[in-house]
Design a protein around this motif. Structure first.
Motif, short mmCIF file in Angstrom:
data_model
loop_
_atom_site.label_atom_id
_atom_site.label_comp_id
_atom_site.label_asym_id
_atom_site.label_seq_id
_atom_site.Cartn_x
_atom_site.Cartn_y
_atom_site.Cartn_z
N MET A 271 -2.04 1.78 -6.53
CA MET A 271 -1.05 0.88 -5.95
C MET A 271 -0.43 0.00 -7.04
O MET A 271 -0.35 0.39 -8.18
CB MET A 271 -1.70 0.05 -4.85
CG MET A 271 -2.07 0.93 -3.68
SD MET A 271 -2.53 -0.02 -2.25
CE MET A 271 -3.12 1.32 -1.20
N ALA A 272 -0.03 -1.18 -6.73
CA ALA A 272 0.82 -1.96 -7.64
C ALA A 272 0.07 -2.51 -8.85
O ALA A 272 -1.06 -2.94 -8.75
CB ALA A 272 1.41 -3.13 -6.87
N ASN B 134 8.94 -1.96 -6.84
CA ASN B 134 9.47 -0.84 -6.06
C ASN B 134 9.95 -1.33 -4.72
O ASN B 134 9.35 -2.21 -4.13
CB ASN B 134 8.38 0.20 -5.80
CG ASN B 134 8.07 1.00 -7.03
OD1 ASN B 134 8.96 1.42 -7.74
ND2 ASN B 134 6.78 1.17 -7.28
N ALA C 245 8.12 4.84 -5.26
CA ALA C 245 7.39 4.50 -4.04
C ALA C 245 6.75 5.75 -3.45
O ALA C 245 5.60 5.73 -3.02
CB ALA C 245 8.35 3.87 -3.05
N GLN C 246 7.51 6.81 -3.46
CA GLN C 246 6.99 8.05 -2.88
C GLN C 246 5.65 8.43 -3.50
O GLN C 246 4.69 8.72 -2.80
CB GLN C 246 7.98 9.20 -3.08
CG GLN C 246 8.93 9.40 -1.92
CD GLN C 246 9.94 8.29 -1.80
OE1 GLN C 246 9.94 7.37 -2.61
NE2 GLN C 246 10.78 8.33 -0.79
N LYS C 247 5.62 8.42 -4.83
CA LYS C 247 4.39 8.80 -5.51
C LYS C 247 3.25 7.88 -5.14
O LYS C 247 2.13 8.32 -4.86
CB LYS C 247 4.59 8.77 -7.03
CG LYS C 247 5.05 10.10 -7.58
CD LYS C 247 4.92 10.09 -9.08
CE LYS C 247 5.84 11.15 -9.67
NZ LYS C 247 5.99 11.00 -11.11
N LYS D 166 -2.30 9.33 0.22
CA LYS D 166 -3.42 8.43 0.39
C LYS D 166 -3.36 7.73 1.76
O LYS D 166 -2.30 7.35 2.22
CB LYS D 166 -3.37 7.39 -0.73
CG LYS D 166 -4.56 6.46 -0.73
CD LYS D 166 -4.68 5.71 -2.03
CE LYS D 166 -5.73 4.60 -2.00
NZ LYS D 166 -6.31 4.25 -0.73
N THR E 92 -4.21 4.35 3.65
CA THR E 92 -4.53 2.95 3.40
C THR E 92 -5.29 2.40 4.60
O THR E 92 -4.77 2.41 5.71
CB THR E 92 -3.24 2.16 3.16
OG1 THR E 92 -2.54 2.72 2.05
CG2 THR E 92 -3.55 0.69 2.88
N PHE F 75 3.31 4.20 11.18
CA PHE F 75 3.72 4.45 9.80
C PHE F 75 2.75 5.43 9.15
O PHE F 75 1.53 5.30 9.30
CB PHE F 75 3.74 3.14 9.01
CG PHE F 75 4.78 2.19 9.49
CD1 PHE F 75 6.13 2.42 9.25
CD2 PHE F 75 4.42 1.05 10.19
CE1 PHE F 75 7.09 1.53 9.70
CE2 PHE F 75 5.38 0.16 10.65
CZ PHE F 75 6.72 0.40 10.40
N ASP G 299 -8.78 -1.17 2.25
CA ASP G 299 -7.83 -1.36 1.14
C ASP G 299 -7.04 -2.66 1.24
O ASP G 299 -6.71 -3.28 0.24
CB ASP G 299 -6.84 -0.19 1.09
CG ASP G 299 -7.55 1.14 0.91
OD1 ASP G 299 -8.23 1.31 -0.12
OD2 ASP G 299 -7.47 1.99 1.82
N VAL H 223 1.56 -0.98 0.32
CA VAL H 223 1.30 0.46 0.33
C VAL H 223 2.26 1.20 -0.61
O VAL H 223 1.88 2.14 -1.29
CB VAL H 223 1.43 1.01 1.77
CG1 VAL H 223 1.42 2.53 1.78
CG2 VAL H 223 0.31 0.46 2.64
N HIS H 224 3.52 0.73 -0.65
CA HIS H 224 4.52 1.40 -1.49
C HIS H 224 4.52 0.88 -2.93
O HIS H 224 5.41 1.22 -3.70
CB HIS H 224 5.92 1.25 -0.87
CG HIS H 224 6.11 2.10 0.34
ND1 HIS H 224 6.94 3.19 0.37
CD2 HIS H 224 5.55 2.04 1.58
CE1 HIS H 224 6.90 3.76 1.56
NE2 HIS H 224 6.08 3.08 2.32
N GLY H 225 3.57 0.04 -3.26
CA GLY H 225 3.46 -0.39 -4.65
C GLY H 225 4.56 -1.32 -5.10
O GLY H 225 4.97 -1.31 -6.25
#
Lengths: 433, 433
Positions: A1-2, A328, B5-7, B12, B14, B37, B81, B324-326
């Motif tokens: 993650m980030a 992002n 973000a996709q990567k 995974k 969460t 989601f 997480d 989640v999308h970093g």
């Protein structure tokens, strides 16, 4: 993650190029100079006929080490981390930005037409090259509705967007509200630098339409083709329409709206009647305004300066900082969607006629024939009988239904002008209590 | 720099825990259930006396596999997480969230007091553990002013914030505007579930103050101690003040404001007179509203639902998606800053007196003595001479200066109540044209 922002930004100098040194591009350069953000260095400026720019007033105080060039290859082949594009238009910019992404550069752009028509492909190219493509400045200038949507409203299910996305039209229509005619306010807007010599991108709705499509993608996750969104010009709106709108508790604004109902996406850019109680009527002058409506969070209103060098530069530099800090955007899956410009809405019909008996009955007959019910008939006193304006409003019905009747009515020999047919925003769009 | 973000999100799952299953916590669970989601799974719910919650109506339809617990250790030691905290208060939450960050969990919180007082330390701990701490729901609920500020306005230099950050006070004051008295609207707000049995956090300004401090940090990059920001109660505002405010073209709202001038940060939460033309006066009922003013981008207005389960859940789930999308927030360096509650502003002074000759002259004498100039004197007809309200407004002067005069005036034997002294927002805060 980030990773943490600090780590991402630490130590490294981010080299930045600006494409286009007009109002927005030079404001970006001056904002960067004034703010002195750590780790950001403006290294290249591209413009046609660049010498004129380099020696001009808007270049004052910029770092002497900046490379000024009129050859795009000097930028694309340079060691530059982020390209800021402020030129606009699709060709040749699309090719340049593709080359930039492929050569490992992040892209920040204010280019609404490019993103509206080619954004999906560019975003994919950016992902494939592990680069960032951001375009918050492309919609509503200094009003951060795109970042707010991408970072703060993705949890909601947004079903409606309504907005004023073109400051030029809003300037013109809010001046017409004071009694002026279209031709005069257009001249005024051109003199003030708000409207181009050819004003069609603004007044015919193409500018707002591109922005609406970008907003629909960010807020509703629908990919739509801008050409499928009906755009109705404001050229036919007259001072008389503001007088009648006022009697109906409304004003007239160029509205960009989208609504998702069931399985259908409705979208349209057009002059519409807006209740004075709606937050959308709060916008004056060149201000932009967006109202999002979500199933869970309800209405959220955003408003501010939609254009101008400095507000747009704020959006661009904020994007640049987001790139530098490794931010992002949340990107939920986007679905392709076909659009209809139909809305189930009350409609405002304004006629200019040579008065003679039976006109009202003929008009109401045409509306009845298509199944539209009249809600009110308004005829203000004091107009000449040989060019008499009057107004009919309908109960909610489909735009195509009303337009069918209008086509019949337009053929009447007493009609002096093509009738004007406008959607009316309803109380649903009103601020909630 | 950024991964796509996709990567970051791909593949995974969460695992998410919710702490607190009251109005907000259960709304988050239901929103996650409704939105489905990809890649997010609610695995744990913590609440005291949890059985009551697990079998209650708000748990309806939730995944049967969720672990319900009243032992926080079950959550902190679990393979989770992201922790979503909706309980509120500093103790014991601070310790729990520290333990969560140390054990590798990201934290999403709606806890304004915790973030206002302990946010800097928690943010450092999150960075040190390479985790994300986000709290968009802590300010203005469903209005995404924190993400908009962090992602869309960092390029600007924000010098002023004004807002309505407490929906309870706004509900009460907008009802008082219709003629009701404080005690009655308080009962009404309590009956509607907007105000607590002990309303002091809302009406005495502590809630809005915490939110203002968080907003100042995000928008202005100043770290301030909430205890240093003066908070003035709304308990002394009466229906009479709305009548006089109306004569002055104003209404009364609980305003949270901050302004940076030169080297001084001014901040205050208090009932203030607001011009009806200001966007801040647009807010009705429980709505929240924030106006930011930047040197480059000018005014930006945000408005919407500041509280309530679903709007707050939108903010929380949007934060969760960002984790989640970093998505990193832009984090510019924050400077510690001492605060003054002083503003150079016109002031509204309302007195209730036993009428006798010479009162006006004595009051104007006291103001003259401290150097404050009277701008207007208002006395509405129809009140009894033995409890006569009247109002003096001053030209712009420092709050402490006026308060000095008010202390002198309060000692006069004709004063039946402590005089009320309110700052007046000026035309600067008006919507721009």
């Amino acid at each position: 993650m980030a990773k943490t922002a600090q780590k991402a930004a630490a130590g490294k100098i981010t080299r930045v190029a600006i494409l286009g040194f007009g109002n927005v591009g030079s404001s970006v350069a001056q904002l960067l100079r004034a703010q002195r953000f750590a780790g950001i260095e403006l290294t290249h400026i591209y413009n046609r006929d660049v010498e004129r720019k380099r020696t001009g007033a808007t270049a004052k105080g910029l770092n002497a080490g900046i490379v000024w060039t009129e050859n795009i290859k000097d930028v694309l082949s340079a060691k530059v981390d982020v390209i800021i594009e402020t030129i606009g238009g699709i060709d040749p910019i699309e090719g340049w930005l593709k080359a930039a992404l492929r050569s490992g550069k992040h892209v920040v752009t204010a280019n609404k037409q490019l993103i509206a028509y080619k954004g999906a492909g560019l975003a994919k190219l950016a992902r494939d090259n592990n680069r960032v493509l951001v375009y918050n400045a492309a919609v509503a200038g200094g009003v951060p509705v795109i970042p707010a949507t991408l970072h703060g409203l993705q949890g909601d299910r947004i079903t409606r967007l309504s907005g004023i996305l073109n400051g030029t039209c809003n300037f013109m229509l809010s001046h017409m509200e004071q009694g002026a005619e279209y031709a005069d306010v257009l001249k005024q807007a051109q003199a003030a630098g708000y409207a181009e010599a050819d004003p069609s991108a603004d007044v015919d709705g193409f500018d707002a339409r591109a922005k609406l499509c970008i907003l629909v993608r960010a807020a509703m996750q629908f990919g739509i083709n801008p050409d499928e969104v009906p755009a109705q010009t404001i050229r036919n709106v007259g001072a008389i329409d503001f007088a009648y709108a006022k009697e109906l508790g409304c004003t007239v604004r160029q509205i960009a709206r989208a609504e998702y109902r069931g399985t259908t996406l409705h979208a349209r850019v057009a002059p519409m009647l807006v209740p004075k109680t709606s937050p959308i009527a709060w916008s004056h002058g060149t201000q932009n305004m967006v109202v999002t409506t979500g199933d869970f969070g309800g209405d959220v209103v955003f408003s501010g300066h939609g254009a101008g060098g400095n507000p747009t530069a704020v959006a661009i530099v904020s994007d640049l900082l987001a790139v530098v800090h490794g931010s992002n955007s949340v990107s939920l899956p986007v679905r392709r969607k076909v659009v209809t410009g139909e809305f189930l809405a009350p409609h405002y019909l304004r006629f200019i006629v040579r008065d003679k008996p039976g006109i009202v009955s003929a008009i109401s007959g045409a509306l009845t024939k298509v199944g539209a019910n009249i809600d009110s008939i308004l005829q203000r006193p004091g107009y000449p009988k040989d060019a008499l304006p009057f107004v009919v409003t309908t109960e909610p019905c489909l735009t195509s239904t009303v337009e069918k009747a209008v086509r019949l009515i337009a053929k009447m020999d007493t009609m002096l002008e093509k009738p004007l047919c406008l959607q009316m925003l309803t109380e649903d769009d009103r601020a909630e209590d």
